[in-house]
Scaffold this motif. Structure first.
Motif, short mmCIF file in Angstrom:
data_model
loop_
_atom_site.label_atom_id
_atom_site.label_comp_id
_atom_site.label_asym_id
_atom_site.label_seq_id
_atom_site.Cartn_x
_atom_site.Cartn_y
_atom_site.Cartn_z
N HIS A 102 -0.50 4.19 0.87
CA HIS A 102 -0.46 3.11 0.08
C HIS A 102 -1.58 2.43 -0.19
O HIS A 102 -1.93 1.19 -0.55
CB HIS A 102 0.69 2.18 0.86
CG HIS A 102 1.94 2.70 0.77
ND1 HIS A 102 2.82 2.98 -0.04
CD2 HIS A 102 2.62 3.43 1.73
CE1 HIS A 102 4.04 3.27 0.19
NE2 HIS A 102 4.07 3.68 1.28
N GLY A 103 -2.84 3.14 -0.12
CA GLY A 103 -4.05 2.66 -0.62
C GLY A 103 -4.96 1.80 -0.04
O GLY A 103 -5.84 1.08 -0.39
N VAL A 104 -4.30 1.63 1.49
CA VAL A 104 -5.33 0.63 2.49
C VAL A 104 -6.56 1.35 2.42
O VAL A 104 -6.71 2.29 3.33
CB VAL A 104 -4.44 0.34 3.57
CG1 VAL A 104 -5.16 -0.56 4.40
CG2 VAL A 104 -3.13 -0.42 3.31
N GLN A 105 -7.66 0.90 2.37
CA GLN A 105 -9.02 1.55 2.38
C GLN A 105 -9.45 1.19 3.75
O GLN A 105 -10.27 1.54 4.49
CB GLN A 105 -9.96 1.23 1.47
CG GLN A 105 -9.52 1.98 0.20
CD GLN A 105 -9.73 3.48 0.50
OE1 GLN A 105 -11.01 3.63 0.83
NE2 GLN A 105 -8.93 4.21 -0.11
N HIS A 106 -9.34 -0.24 4.23
CA HIS A 106 -9.85 -0.74 5.44
C HIS A 106 -8.67 -0.88 6.80
O HIS A 106 -7.83 -1.92 6.60
CB HIS A 106 -10.61 -2.10 5.10
CG HIS A 106 -11.43 -1.57 3.94
ND1 HIS A 106 -12.64 -1.19 4.00
CD2 HIS A 106 -11.24 -2.15 2.58
CE1 HIS A 106 -13.23 -1.37 3.04
NE2 HIS A 106 -12.49 -1.81 2.11
N LEU A 107 -8.72 -0.34 7.78
CA LEU A 107 -7.94 -0.47 8.94
C LEU A 107 -8.97 -0.36 10.31
O LEU A 107 -9.90 0.42 10.19
CB LEU A 107 -7.01 0.85 8.80
CG LEU A 107 -5.96 0.82 9.89
CD1 LEU A 107 -4.63 1.35 9.46
CD2 LEU A 107 -6.45 1.77 11.30
N LEU A 108 -8.48 -1.19 11.29
CA LEU A 108 -9.19 -1.19 12.43
C LEU A 108 -8.26 -0.94 13.55
O LEU A 108 -7.40 -1.54 13.86
CB LEU A 108 -9.89 -2.47 12.76
CG LEU A 108 -10.66 -2.46 14.27
CD1 LEU A 108 -11.96 -1.61 14.05
CD2 LEU A 108 -11.21 -3.82 14.45
#
Length: 330
Positions: A102-108
């Motif tokens: 779903h296009g989330v580019q930034h995850l920690l």
């Protein structure tokens, strides 16, 4: 979808009711420039793939802090190994895959220092991963966290995402779990010494020999590290995280015996302290090498003695140490 430079990105904090997730929410709220998205377990079961897919499809999430996990101390890990590996694998797999879809580019992704070999050279550098056998008492949990690191690295390499990983040392602070059997070492000791003080017990016995060395980090320091890592430019993060993740620790260590004395001091316990060598010690020593994250400009700020005292005061004020049977404490 909102970009990292927009004023109010929509940020999903998975596990916001846990110690780490709630600290991240506090830190994000204090910064004040994000729309924080949270869901309770009843509203969103991260072990249910369909629910996770539906959530990401409808919520237009820009960033994810993946702090949700099944966690516990030695007793809990030994008692529920199937739940620890299954639930943590499911959470990591479902959230990371849906974030990419779903296009989330930034995850920690938040892992744990238990990913390292039981007898790793100290202090433990990031390149020690997968160089030896894991500590048997928490191997199922550790393997799930290692899988999370590999998931992030694989999606980054194949799809160009910017999924990052932080491996914190042993944590303590507000929002911890004080269950008499399933807690980690600091809340477990706080529970024991609080109950002993309340009941007038003159002697407290602590699991193990007291000799193992541990490093502890206040959860608010971890939250500040998480926001710091997410804000780093991609090239700066990659230069520091050469192995796909970064250690986050306090750069200090203490024996379990010395820790017990500090907890006794924080709780006002006046009695004697003993140790039960028939109980497991776990890993003999575990201290993280944090030179890589230090190179990016982050440092912890909360000293252990002061952190324990404040944690105890808040736990009492919040009712988290309401009376429970001392005999069942681990």
């Amino acid at each position: 979808m909102t970009t990292m430079t927009d004023a109010r990105p929509r940020i999903f904090v998975a596990g916001h009711r846990g110690m780490v997730g709630s600290a991240i929410v506090r830190a994000l709220a204090a910064r004040g420039n994000a729309e924080i998205v949270v869901r309770t377990h009843a509203e969103l079961d991260l072990c249910d793939q369909q629910q996770v897919q539906a959530f990401f499809a409808s919520e237009r999430i820009d960033q994810v802090y993946l702090a949700a996990a099944r966690v516990g101390g030695i007793h809990a890990n030994n008692t529920y190994p199937a739940e620890f590996i299954h639930q943590n694998l499911a959470i990591a797999t479902h959230v990371i895959h849906a974030a990419w879809q779903h296009g989330v580019q930034h995850l920690l992704f938040l892992g744990s220092s238990c990913i390292y070999p039981r007898l790793a050279t100290q202090p433990i550098r990031e390149d020690a991963l997968l160089t030896g056998a894991l500590e048997p008492t928490n191997a199922p949990y550790a393997l799930a966290k290692i899988a999370g690191i590999m998931l992030c690295d694989s999606y980054n390499r194949q799809y160009g995402t910017d999924f990052r990983c932080a491996m914190p040392t042993n944590l303590y602070g507000p929002g911890d779990n004080y269950h008499p059997e399933n807690s980690h070492v600091i809340p477990g000791l706080l529970r024991r010494f609080h109950d002993a003080t309340s009941l007038g017990t003159s002697h407290v016995s602590v699991w193990g020999t007291g000799r193992p060395l541990r490093e502890f980090l206040h959860v608010d320091d971890l939250a500040s590290a998480c926001l710091h890592l997410m804000a780093l430019p991609r090239d700066d993060y990659r230069q520091a995280a050469k192995h796909g993740f970064l250690n986050v620790g306090s750069d200090d260590e203490v024996s379990i015996a010395a820790l017990a004395s500090l907890v006794a001091e924080a709780t006002g316990y006046p009695g004697t302290i003993g140790f039960d060598p028939s109980r497991p010690d776990g890993t003999p020593r575990k201290r993280l090498d944090c030179q890589a994250i230090a190179s990016t400009g982050w440092r912890p700020r909360v000293a252990l003695r002061e952190g324990l005292q404040e944690t105890y005061r808040r736990a009492v004020a919040d009712g988290r140490l309401a009376a429970q049977p001392l005999a069942s404490a681990a």
